[in-house]
Design a protein around this motif. Structure first.
Motif, short mmCIF file in Angstrom:
data_model
loop_
_atom_site.label_atom_id
_atom_site.label_comp_id
_atom_site.label_asym_id
_atom_site.label_seq_id
_atom_site.Cartn_x
_atom_site.Cartn_y
_atom_site.Cartn_z
N ALA A 1 -31.40 -5.86 67.64
CA ALA A 1 -31.68 -6.97 68.56
C ALA A 1 -30.59 -8.03 68.49
N GLN A 2 -29.98 -8.19 67.30
CA GLN A 2 -28.93 -9.21 67.14
C GLN A 2 -27.68 -8.88 67.95
N MET A 3 -27.54 -7.61 68.37
CA MET A 3 -26.32 -7.21 69.08
C MET A 3 -26.51 -7.19 70.59
N ILE A 4 -27.68 -7.57 71.07
CA ILE A 4 -27.87 -7.67 72.52
C ILE A 4 -27.07 -8.87 73.02
N GLY A 5 -26.21 -8.63 73.99
CA GLY A 5 -25.35 -9.69 74.50
C GLY A 5 -24.06 -9.84 73.71
N VAL A 6 -23.82 -8.94 72.74
CA VAL A 6 -22.61 -8.99 71.92
C VAL A 6 -21.88 -7.66 72.07
N ALA A 7 -20.57 -7.71 72.26
CA ALA A 7 -19.78 -6.48 72.39
C ALA A 7 -19.84 -5.70 71.08
N ARG A 8 -20.10 -4.42 71.17
CA ARG A 8 -20.20 -3.56 69.99
C ARG A 8 -19.51 -2.23 70.26
N PRO A 9 -19.04 -1.56 69.20
CA PRO A 9 -18.34 -0.29 69.39
C PRO A 9 -19.29 0.81 69.83
N VAL A 10 -18.85 1.60 70.79
CA VAL A 10 -19.64 2.71 71.33
C VAL A 10 -18.70 3.89 71.55
N ASP A 11 -19.20 5.09 71.35
CA ASP A 11 -18.37 6.27 71.58
C ASP A 11 -17.99 6.39 73.05
N PRO A 12 -16.81 6.90 73.36
CA PRO A 12 -16.41 7.09 74.76
C PRO A 12 -17.25 8.16 75.45
N GLY A 13 -17.19 8.17 76.79
CA GLY A 13 -17.95 9.13 77.57
C GLY A 13 -19.03 8.44 78.38
N GLU A 14 -19.87 9.22 79.03
CA GLU A 14 -20.95 8.64 79.85
C GLU A 14 -22.12 8.28 78.95
N ARG A 15 -22.54 7.02 79.02
CA ARG A 15 -23.64 6.51 78.21
C ARG A 15 -24.74 6.01 79.14
N GLU A 16 -25.98 6.19 78.72
CA GLU A 16 -27.14 5.65 79.46
C GLU A 16 -27.72 4.49 78.67
#
Length: 337
Positions: A144-159
């Motif tokens: 919940a603390q990362m909502i509204g904060v840029a965070r690392p995510v793997d490349p590709g199509e994400r839902e």
């Protein structure tokens, strides 16, 4: 490539006090050797699984190095970065095997190359202020603390999906390129029964305790003026039934009283005193029921007229509503206008 050197290094590493057994070291070596073979063959998912098994049996920096390399090949850049960091930040002994030292050197180099490839995604949720929001990326909840904060995510199509109690959920898909910095916005809307107007209408003081009858006529829950019109018809029905019952009980009360009076013509005989008293008691009970019926009928008709008139008016956001209530020897109206 040092695909097999780390397995050899297991045999020369000093064993700590609470060390693994020789069997565990042998098993770790076997898993690592098979993992190296799978990696060289391009079976990266199998390689990653085998290096995880080897590391769980016996810690060695090369296990994590090749696990990270396999994860990079699988597009799991975030996990790979964390494993590279573990190797790069580990404090090695002065007499550490060359395979361990080389693994750390390679991890630092490959980590620096990987960092700029990892996408950053910021998820912004609107419309649910003051509520506890859950956000998932490909079905996995993010802190919940990362909502509204840029965070690392793997490349590709994400839902990406968001939800909150009493709200309609929202979801979107986004395709992330390596190194991209993206932001996605999800807006939640009130769900069924989420508005304040959906709270139950307040009843009269006697209705719940005495089993009274109430008719709710909140236009916000009945669909605007059409709902008000329907509620007015229901109130009229309550009024007609109330007046009808009041009339019936009044007639019965009058009949009982006349029967008692007839027995007392020319004086009330002592032998019939009990019968006469019973008739007067029944007459009083019927009169009470008649009074309640007339009150309920009057309230119902009044509510029906009020709702009928209100149904023709333009409704504001703060909708008008009225609730007739009837209890034991009491009745009234409650609501807002």
């Amino acid at each position: 490539m040092r695909a097999v050197l780390f397995a050899v290094a297991l045999g020369v590493l000093a064993t700590p006090a609470a060390a693994q057994t020789d069997e565990q070291k042998a098993d770790a070596r076997a898993a690592a050797e098979q993992g190296a073979t799978a990696f060289q063959s391009g079976n990266y998912a199998e390689a990653a699984d085998l290096f995880i098994r080897a590391e769980s049996l016996y810690h060695a920096p090369p296990h994590l190095l090749f696990l990270a390399r396999a994860q990079v090949k699988l597009g799991q850049l975030v996990k790979a970065r964390e494993n590279y960091r573990k190797v790069a930040r580990e404090s090695l002994a002065a007499n550490a095997p060359a395979a361990f030292v080389n693994a750390q050197t390679d991890a630092k180099k490959e980590l620096a190359e990987l960092e700029p490839r990892i996408p950053m995604l910021k998820v912004v949720v609107k419309g649910a202020e003051g509520k506890q929001v859950t956000v998932t990326v490909d079905g996995a909840a993010i802190p919940a603390q990362m909502i509204g904060v840029a965070r690392p995510v793997d490349p590709g199509e994400r839902e990406v999906a968001a939800s909150a109690d009493g709200m309609n959920g929202a979801s979107k898909k986004i395709k992330l390129a390596e190194g991209a910095k993206e932001s996605i916005e999800l807006e939640l809307t009130p769900g069924s029964g989420a508005e304040a107007g959906a709270a139950p209408a307040e009843q009269g003081p006697e209705s719940s305790a005495a089993g009274g009858v109430g008719v709710s006529a909140d236009s916000g829950s009945a669909g605007g003026s059409d709902g008000m019109r329907i509620a007015s018809y229901a109130a009229f029905g309550v009024g007609v039934v109330g007046l009808g019952l009041g009339t019936l009980f009044a007639l019965q009360s009058s009949g009982k009283r006349k029967d008692a009076d007839a027995l007392c013509e020319g004086g009330c005989p002592v032998s019939k005193k009990s019968e006469i008293d019973d008739l007067y008691d029944e007459a009083g009970q019927k009169q009470t029921l008649a009074t309640v019926g007339f009150i309920a009928g009057g309230v119902g008709l009044a509510a029906g007229v009020t709702l009928f008139l209100l149904s023709g008016k333009k409704q504001t956001k703060e909708t008008a509503g009225v609730t007739p209530w009837v209890g034991y020897q009491a009745a009234g109206l409650s609501g807002r206008f």
